[in-house]
Design an enzyme around this catalytic site. Sequence first.
Site, PDB file in Angstrom:
ATOM      1  N   ASP A  50       0.832  -1.202   0.000  1.00  0.00           N
ATOM      2  CA  ASP A  50       0.000   0.000   0.000  1.00  0.00           C
ATOM      3  C   ASP A  50       0.871   1.258   0.000  1.00  0.00           C
ATOM      4  O   ASP A  50       0.561   2.233   0.689  1.00  0.00           O
ATOM      5  CB  ASP A  50      -0.919  -0.022   1.223  1.00  0.00           C
ATOM      6  CG  ASP A  50      -2.051   0.989   1.134  1.00  0.00           C
ATOM      7  OD1 ASP A  50      -2.372   1.408   0.004  1.00  0.00           O
ATOM      8  OD2 ASP A  50      -2.608   1.345   2.183  1.00  0.00           O
ATOM      9  N   CYS A  77     -27.079  -9.987  -1.446  1.00  0.00           N
ATOM     10  CA  CYS A  77     -26.786  -9.301  -0.178  1.00  0.00           C
ATOM     11  C   CYS A  77     -26.335  -7.864  -0.426  1.00  0.00           C
ATOM     12  O   CYS A  77     -25.483  -7.604  -1.274  1.00  0.00           O
ATOM     13  CB  CYS A  77     -25.712 -10.061   0.586  1.00  0.00           C
ATOM     14  SG  CYS A  77     -25.252  -9.293   2.157  1.00  0.00           S
ATOM     15  N   CYS A  86     -16.864   8.699   2.829  1.00  0.00           N
ATOM     16  CA  CYS A  86     -16.412   7.545   3.616  1.00  0.00           C
ATOM     17  C   CYS A  86     -15.745   8.014   4.906  1.00  0.00           C
ATOM     18  O   CYS A  86     -14.860   8.880   4.889  1.00  0.00           O
ATOM     19  CB  CYS A  86     -15.441   6.711   2.773  1.00  0.00           C
ATOM     20  SG  CYS A  86     -14.695   5.328   3.668  1.00  0.00           S
ATOM     21  N   CYS A 140     -23.769   1.439   5.791  1.00  0.00           N
ATOM     22  CA  CYS A 140     -22.795   2.528   5.786  1.00  0.00           C
ATOM     23  C   CYS A 140     -23.381   3.772   6.462  1.00  0.00           C
ATOM     24  O   CYS A 140     -24.408   4.303   6.029  1.00  0.00           O
ATOM     25  CB  CYS A 140     -22.380   2.861   4.351  1.00  0.00           C
ATOM     26  SG  CYS A 140     -21.202   4.230   4.258  1.00  0.00           S
ATOM     27  N   CYS A 173     -13.266   3.230   9.827  1.00  0.00           N
ATOM     28  CA  CYS A 173     -14.619   2.698   9.999  1.00  0.00           C
ATOM     29  C   CYS A 173     -14.630   1.271   9.482  1.00  0.00           C
ATOM     30  O   CYS A 173     -14.062   0.987   8.428  1.00  0.00           O
ATOM     31  CB  CYS A 173     -15.614   3.554   9.204  1.00  0.00           C
ATOM     32  SG  CYS A 173     -17.324   2.976   9.279  1.00  0.00           S
ATOM     33  N   CYS A 197     -23.537  -4.483   3.387  1.00  0.00           N
ATOM     34  CA  CYS A 197     -22.475  -3.477   3.498  1.00  0.00           C
ATOM     35  C   CYS A 197     -22.932  -2.130   2.981  1.00  0.00           C
ATOM     36  O   CYS A 197     -22.587  -1.088   3.551  1.00  0.00           O
ATOM     37  CB  CYS A 197     -21.235  -3.946   2.744  1.00  0.00           C
ATOM     38  SG  CYS A 197     -21.464  -4.254   0.975  1.00  0.00           S
ATOM     39  N   CYS A 235     -18.873  -1.740   7.194  1.00  0.00           N
ATOM     40  CA  CYS A 235     -19.199  -2.596   6.054  1.00  0.00           C
ATOM     41  C   CYS A 235     -18.578  -3.983   6.189  1.00  0.00           C
ATOM     42  O   CYS A 235     -19.038  -4.939   5.570  1.00  0.00           O
ATOM     43  CB  CYS A 235     -18.794  -1.934   4.736  1.00  0.00           C
ATOM     44  SG  CYS A 235     -17.019  -1.694   4.517  1.00  0.00           S
TER      45      CYS A 235
END
Length: 360
Positions: free
Chosen positions: A144, A202, A225, A209, A252, A205, A255
Site C-alpha cells: 500500500d 446481499c 467515507c 454505511c 470505519c 455493506c 461494512c
Amino acid sequence: MSEISPIATEQAQQLKAEVQTLARNLGFQQMGICDTDLNEHVDRYKKWLAEGLHGELDYMSRHGEKRWRPDQLIDGTLRVISLRMDYDVPGADPLQTLQQPDKAYISRYTLGRDYHKVVRNKLKHLIKGIQTLATDYDYRAFVDSAPVLERALAQKSGIGWFGKNTMILNRGAGSWFFLGEIYTNLPLPLDAPYEDEHCGRCTACLDTCPTQAFVGPYVLDARRCISYLTIEHKGSIDEELRPLMGNRVFGCDDCQLVCPWNRFKQPSPEADFSPRHQLDNASLIELFLWDEATFMTKTEGSAIRRTGYQGWLRNLAIALGNGPSTPAAIAALKHQRAGSSELVREHIDWALQRLCEATT
C-alpha cells in the site's frame, strides 16, 4: 530488472511450492501469482477517477499507466506475487464499542503496529528466502505504498473476489486481511484468477454505511467515507456528515462488521496486530486530553500517526459532540479549545453547541 532465464515447467512448479512454504512460515495465510495484464480493471478505475469519487486522494490519479501496468512501474516485471495476511486479533467487541457513545471507535486494522511496517518486513524476509532459491532474478516489495492496484492483483492471483463494498473477500477468511505484493521477473506458474462472485443479493455493506458512501455496488464515494474523512481528509468535515460519524475517530469497519463472509474470518497469530495502549476500549475524553507529546508517544509505530495530532483532535471533537452531554465532556472540550488550531476550534465549537443544546 535483469533479463530472465527460462525455467523448466517441473522446476518452476517445485520452486513455486517452496516459495509458498516460505510465505506460510513467515505468517502469510495465502499466496497467489498473476501476470501484469490488468486491462479488465482499467476502465472502472478511470471512471471512478473521472467522477471525482477519490476526493483529495490526488495520488490515485498520478503516475498514469504505471498503476495498472506493473511492467511500467518496475521495468521487466513479469509476475506479481500477491500475499494475504490476516489481522483480526482478540480485543474489545467492536459492535459493543460502537454502541457506547463515550468510547472511541478505532478501526481494527490500526489498533496494533503499523501494518505497512509489519507486512513489508515480512516481504523483505520472503524475498531473501526466494533469492536463495532463484538467485538470478529481481524482486520489489510493496505494501500500500506505491501506485499498485493491489486489489485487482489479488483478484487476478486468486486471493478473492471484489465485494460490493469494494474490498477483496475470501470464502475462508472474509475481509479482515492485509495485502502485499512482490514484483518480479521470475517466471513462476500462474494461479487462476478468482472469477466467481459470492455476494449474491446481499447488500448489507451498502445498507449499513453510516454516511451512505456507496454510490452503488462496487462503487465508493471516498468523499463520504468515514475512513477517508478521519484519515485522509485534512480540512473541515462537512457539518452534514459529522452527526453520522458517531464515535468513529479513526477509520470505519461497519461494512466489514455486517458482511456475512466475515463469519469465517480467522484469528491472526501475529502479535504485532494486538491492540496497543487499550485503544480498543478507550474513552473519548481520555484520548482527547492527550497533549501532542503523548499523542506522538502513544502512536509510535502506529498507522494512527497518518491523521496527525490536529486531525486526531478534530475527529475526537466530533465524536464528543455526538456523545453524551456530561460535565466532563464539556470541560474537556473547553480545556483543549484554548491551545488548538483554528480547524480544531471550529469542530470543538460545533461539539459544544450540540452538547449544550442537549442539556436545555
